[in-house]
Each structure stands twice: as structure tokens, then as C-alpha cells.
Design a protein around this motif. Sequence first.
Motif, PDB file in Angstrom:
ATOM      1  N   LEU A 181     -23.571  -3.776  78.134  1.00  0.00           N
ATOM      2  CA  LEU A 181     -22.575  -2.842  78.663  1.00  0.00           C
ATOM      3  C   LEU A 181     -23.231  -1.610  79.287  1.00  0.00           C
ATOM      4  N   GLU A 182     -24.326  -1.147  78.670  1.00  0.00           N
ATOM      5  CA  GLU A 182     -25.057  -0.018  79.255  1.00  0.00           C
ATOM      6  C   GLU A 182     -25.626  -0.418  80.624  1.00  0.00           C
ATOM      7  N   GLY A 183     -26.117  -1.658  80.711  1.00  0.00           N
ATOM      8  CA  GLY A 183     -26.613  -2.162  81.998  1.00  0.00           C
ATOM      9  C   GLY A 183     -25.507  -2.198  83.039  1.00  0.00           C
ATOM     10  N   LEU A 184     -24.316  -2.619  82.607  1.00  0.00           N
ATOM     11  CA  LEU A 184     -23.189  -2.659  83.540  1.00  0.00           C
ATOM     12  C   LEU A 184     -22.822  -1.243  83.988  1.00  0.00           C
ATOM     13  N   ALA A 185     -22.838  -0.300  83.045  1.00  0.00           N
ATOM     14  CA  ALA A 185     -22.517   1.092  83.397  1.00  0.00           C
ATOM     15  C   ALA A 185     -23.532   1.622  84.416  1.00  0.00           C
ATOM     16  N   LEU A 186     -24.821   1.328  84.200  1.00  0.00           N
ATOM     17  CA  LEU A 186     -25.858   1.777  85.142  1.00  0.00           C
ATOM     18  C   LEU A 186     -25.662   1.146  86.522  1.00  0.00           C
ATOM     19  N   ALA A 187     -25.294  -0.144  86.530  1.00  0.00           N
ATOM     20  CA  ALA A 187     -25.065  -0.825  87.811  1.00  0.00           C
ATOM     21  C   ALA A 187     -23.870  -0.210  88.526  1.00  0.00           C
ATOM     22  N   CYS A 188     -22.800   0.082  87.781  1.00  0.00           N
ATOM     23  CA  CYS A 188     -21.625   0.723  88.384  1.00  0.00           C
ATOM     24  C   CYS A 188     -22.015   2.074  88.985  1.00  0.00           C
ATOM     25  N   PHE A 189     -22.786   2.842  88.215  1.00  0.00           N
ATOM     26  CA  PHE A 189     -23.224   4.166  88.671  1.00  0.00           C
ATOM     27  C   PHE A 189     -24.030   4.026  89.969  1.00  0.00           C
ATOM     28  N   ALA A 190     -24.963   3.085  89.970  1.00  0.00           N
ATOM     29  CA  ALA A 190     -25.829   2.888  91.139  1.00  0.00           C
ATOM     30  C   ALA A 190     -25.021   2.475  92.363  1.00  0.00           C
ATOM     31  N   CYS A 191     -23.925   1.751  92.135  1.00  0.00           N
ATOM     32  CA  CYS A 191     -23.114   1.241  93.253  1.00  0.00           C
ATOM     33  C   CYS A 191     -21.948   2.161  93.591  1.00  0.00           C
ATOM     34  N   GLY A 192     -21.806   3.246  92.858  1.00  0.00           N
ATOM     35  CA  GLY A 192     -20.668   4.142  93.102  1.00  0.00           C
ATOM     36  C   GLY A 192     -19.354   3.564  92.610  1.00  0.00           C
ATOM     37  N   ALA A 193     -19.419   2.529  91.782  1.00  0.00           N
ATOM     38  CA  ALA A 193     -18.197   1.850  91.321  1.00  0.00           C
ATOM     39  C   ALA A 193     -17.557   2.589  90.154  1.00  0.00           C
ATOM     40  N   ARG A 194     -16.237   2.601  90.148  1.00  0.00           N
ATOM     41  CA  ARG A 194     -15.521   3.209  89.029  1.00  0.00           C
ATOM     42  C   ARG A 194     -14.905   2.165  88.124  1.00  0.00           C
ATOM     43  N   ARG A 195     -15.145   0.896  88.473  1.00  0.00           N
ATOM     44  CA  ARG A 195     -14.544  -0.158  87.669  1.00  0.00           C
ATOM     45  C   ARG A 195     -15.557  -1.275  87.433  1.00  0.00           C
ATOM     46  N   GLY A 196     -15.665  -1.692  86.187  1.00  0.00           N
ATOM     47  CA  GLY A 196     -16.509  -2.835  85.845  1.00  0.00           C
ATOM     48  C   GLY A 196     -15.690  -3.860  85.071  1.00  0.00           C
ATOM     49  N   VAL A 197     -16.088  -5.116  85.193  1.00  0.00           N
ATOM     50  CA  VAL A 197     -15.417  -6.197  84.473  1.00  0.00           C
ATOM     51  C   VAL A 197     -16.497  -7.055  83.828  1.00  0.00           C
ATOM     52  N   VAL A 198     -16.274  -7.430  82.576  1.00  0.00           N
ATOM     53  CA  VAL A 198     -17.181  -8.370  81.915  1.00  0.00           C
ATOM     54  C   VAL A 198     -16.431  -9.687  81.779  1.00  0.00           C
ATOM     55  N   LEU A 199     -16.978 -10.728  82.378  1.00  0.00           N
ATOM     56  CA  LEU A 199     -16.351 -12.046  82.259  1.00  0.00           C
ATOM     57  C   LEU A 199     -17.130 -12.854  81.227  1.00  0.00           C
ATOM     58  N   VAL A 200     -16.463 -13.262  80.162  1.00  0.00           N
ATOM     59  CA  VAL A 200     -17.116 -14.059  79.115  1.00  0.00           C
ATOM     60  C   VAL A 200     -16.421 -15.414  79.037  1.00  0.00           C
ATOM     61  N   ARG A 201     -17.195 -16.477  79.002  1.00  0.00           N
ATOM     62  CA  ARG A 201     -16.574 -17.808  78.937  1.00  0.00           C
ATOM     63  C   ARG A 201     -15.875 -18.013  77.593  1.00  0.00           C
ATOM     64  N   SER A 202     -14.825 -18.794  77.628  1.00  0.00           N
ATOM     65  CA  SER A 202     -14.005 -18.970  76.417  1.00  0.00           C
ATOM     66  C   SER A 202     -14.758 -19.748  75.335  1.00  0.00           C
TER      67      SER A 202
END
Length: 463
Positions: free
Chosen positions: A268-289
Motif C-alpha cells: 500500500l505504501e508503494g501504491l501511495a508513492l506511485a499515486c504521488f509520483a503520477c499526481g493521482a488522487r485515487r488508487g485501487v487495489v485489485l485482489v483475485r478472489s
Amino acid sequence: MDPADSAEHFDALRALVGRSRGADGVLLEALRRARARSTGPTAAWAPAVAGALGLPAAAGLGPADYYADLAAPHGRRHVRVCTGAACFAARGGRPPDGVEEALGVRTGAAAADGSVSLQAVRCLGHCYAAPACLDGGTVLTGPDLAGRLAAQAAGGGGRPAAPPAPAAPPVPAADATGDPALLGGVVAGEAAWQVWPRTVSCGTPEQVRAEVSVAGLRGRGGAGFPVAAKWAAAGGSPGTVVVANGDEGDPGSYADRLLMESDPGRVLEGLALACFACGARRGVVLVRSEYPRALAAMREQVRRAYADGHLGRDVHGSGTDLDVGVAEGAGSYVAGEETALIAGLEGGRGCARPRPPYPTRAGLWDAPTVVNNVETLAALPWIVRRGGAAWARRGVPGEPGTKLVCLSERFARPGCYEVELGTRCRGSSRTSAAGRGPARSRPWCRSAGRWAASWPPTTWTCR
Ligand SMILES: Cc1cc2nc3c(=O)[nH]c(=O)nc-3n(C[C@H](O)[C@H](O)[C@H](O)COP(=O)(O)O)c2cc1C
Ligand code: FES
């Protein structure tokens, strides 16, 4: 066709798309709930689910007939048995012995009284302890699955259930640095969220992008696409979405599951860093069922991250807003492909579409969308903390850094190994070499500039 007719059809299509936007993330969840209550065919319940959301019958029937989880009848007890490569090999190439008999139901069917159902799936991410099955949310592994299923059914009421499935054995990189980049949290107890508060409050997106560019990090989802180039292609607009791809459908792979279950904060920290780097305000984690524990771990981690101020409005007083949600897959290997994954997140069938346009230009609900693999994202905290040059020093030219490699049950020492890219291996059959035992394989450690002497060589030995 008259051009006026075609314009009319086009407008009708846009209108339908517009209506289905209101059902963002809702439709598949509603279909999943309806499926859990019904052993009947999809036509018996999917149109009503769509209708309740103001959508046409086809909007419900399409995904219901496409995704394995929705198409397969579900009894009150739903068992998924793995027929993937590692389980197939562990059973000596035979189908799951005795499972149908133990449950009293054929694969792909539900009992007439709705008590039990059985579904074949390709991988449950427990390849190191294969064969495997999933009884509701409980993983069972080992040679006697039928016996374990019977024990599980008999459990409760004070009687013991089947023994729990073992956790994936993580093994850190054995290079000269002795510093696991991806498994730092799992094997060395390195806490997550060490990097994000400082980065979001004092750093800039350009700095994160520069470190990742210097690192030369390439995506771990299969294509090896340079991460910095993908981020740059998204353009940095605030409407950008970053998706963590935790679909991991390839039989024999369980690295993403290990990370999501054992170190969800790092992902999740990696996703937050990626969002920050991309200027994104929204992230989604897709996990297989097929990964119920990973799904629960990621959901809990997101809840905690909001509580700790890592996500939400004005993160750590930085003025940055960031929202992250967790979505559940519905049982499709193809839906791990990025355009198919996006179609699934929009509530549609998980079918791939031609590119261009690439998701970085027109992705989730037409927003610029960056899809990155879970392992790719898990590398980001280490890279931002230690610097891109430190990552680039590991591995080999053109393939920097470390990689998680999963060995299945047929290996002498199954496990999830973190190795430097470029690590050489030689395997030998335990039964070959006239009983002389396994040949030693010695990986080349680039950072040490020598052949490794103590790296576990028997790991690569096949049974
Ligand atoms: C059929 C198919 C299935 C795929 N499944 C996955 C998957 O399960 N997980 C994943 O990360 N990427 C998967 N990919 C690759 C994704 O499309 C995408 O390239 C990747 O998620 C990008 O992440 P990365 O840049 O970090 O590698 C799949 C691709 C194809 C063609
Ligand atoms: S758990 Fe069966 S192949 Fe992975």
C-alpha cells in the motif's frame, strides 16, 4: 446504414455507458451476493440484479456468464479445488482424487439441496504445499485433500478441523548487501510506512519519478515495461488513477499473495508513492478472489492507513488528498491483463481490448490509468528510501534489482526466494547423477563480484 441511424445508436450506447457509471464497483458485488444465494443458472438471477441497478439485463448476464466465480453454482459450502500445474504435478498428473466423492458432488455442480458445490480453479497460490483447495475461505493443502475436506466438515462443535495450510516460506536475497528489498518486512521485520510521510510532506513527485528512473525499475507483471516511462505517459493529471494489480493468475506464482498477506503495508505504501509520483488522487487495489486472506489483509491495511493519516484528505498535513479502495476479482485469468482488468473494475466482462489507446491515456472510466503489479509497487519504498542508484547496483545491466522467484512443491526446498536478477542457477534431478545427490548450483552475485558460496543450492533441485 443511414448516418443519422448510426448517430442514434452511438448516443444510445453513450447513454448506457453513462448509466452504468453509476454502478461503479457495485454491479459485480451485487452479482456476487446474488450468486452466493443461488444454485440456479445465471439467467435466473443476473437480469434482476442488473434491473435493480437500473441497467439492462445484458449488463448483468454479460459478467455473470463470463467470470468463473459467477458462472459456477454456489452451494452453502463452496469448495474450489486447484487443477493448476503445481497441483497437477504434485498429484503425479492425476485429477483431484476422491474430492468429488468426499463432497458428494461433481466438479462444476452444486448438490440438489444446495448444501455443497465444487468448482475447479487454476491456482490458489499455495503451490509450495500442493495440492490445494479452498473450502469457503479456508485453504487446505497436502496429499489427502479428500480426508482434509472430511475433517474440515467434521470440525467445529469441539472436534478438530483439518490442519491449517502452511504459510509460504519466504527466503531473502543472499547477496553481498544482505539487504532484502522486497522481503524486508517479511523476513527482517522492517516496518512499512517509513518513507511515505516524509515523501508526501517534504518531497516532490519529480523526485520520486527521478529515483525510479535512475533505479531502472521494470514492471514485474510480465512485460517488464519501464515503470518511470509508464508513469510519464500518464501525464500527471489529478484525475489519474493507479491500480495495483494483484490478480496473479499464473499457476506456480505466489509472490504477490505473500506480499499482500504478510506485508500489506509495503504494497500500500508503494501504491501511495506511485499515486504521488503520477499526481493521482485515487488508487485501487485489485485482489483475485482466490486469495481471501490477501483480500482481507489489504482491506484491513487500507482501513488502518486511513486511521493513521496515510490516506484521506490532506495526508500528513501535506495538502495532498489520496483515496484508495480494494476491489475483488471474480475468477478470470485474462482479467489480469490491464485493459481486461479495467473492464472488470467498471463492472463489465474482463475482456482485453486493442491498444492504443493505452490505459495511461484512456483507462478506468476514461481517466489516465497506470496499472502496476503488486511486486513492482512493493519495490518502491526501498528505492525511494535507499535511492535509485542502490537498486541499479543490484542485478545485471538492463535488469536491475531483485526479483521474487517461487518454487513449487516438486522442488526440494519450496519457497518464495528473493534473488538478484541475473542470478544463475543449475538444477539437477535428485534421482539422476547415479545417486550422487544434487549438483551444487552457484549463483553469480554481481554486487559481490564473485560466485556465491553459501546460497542454498539444493533449492533448485527437482524431486
Ligand atoms: C493474459 C494476461 C494476464 C495477465 N495477468 C497479470 C496478472 O495477474 N498480474 C499482473 O500484474 N499483470 C498481469 N498481466 C500484465 C498486465 O497486463 C500489466 O502489464 C501489468 O499489470 C503491468 O504492471 P507492471 O508494469 O508493474 O509490470 C497480464 C497480461 C496478460 C496478457
Ligand atoms: S495452488 Fe495449485 S497450482 Fe498453485
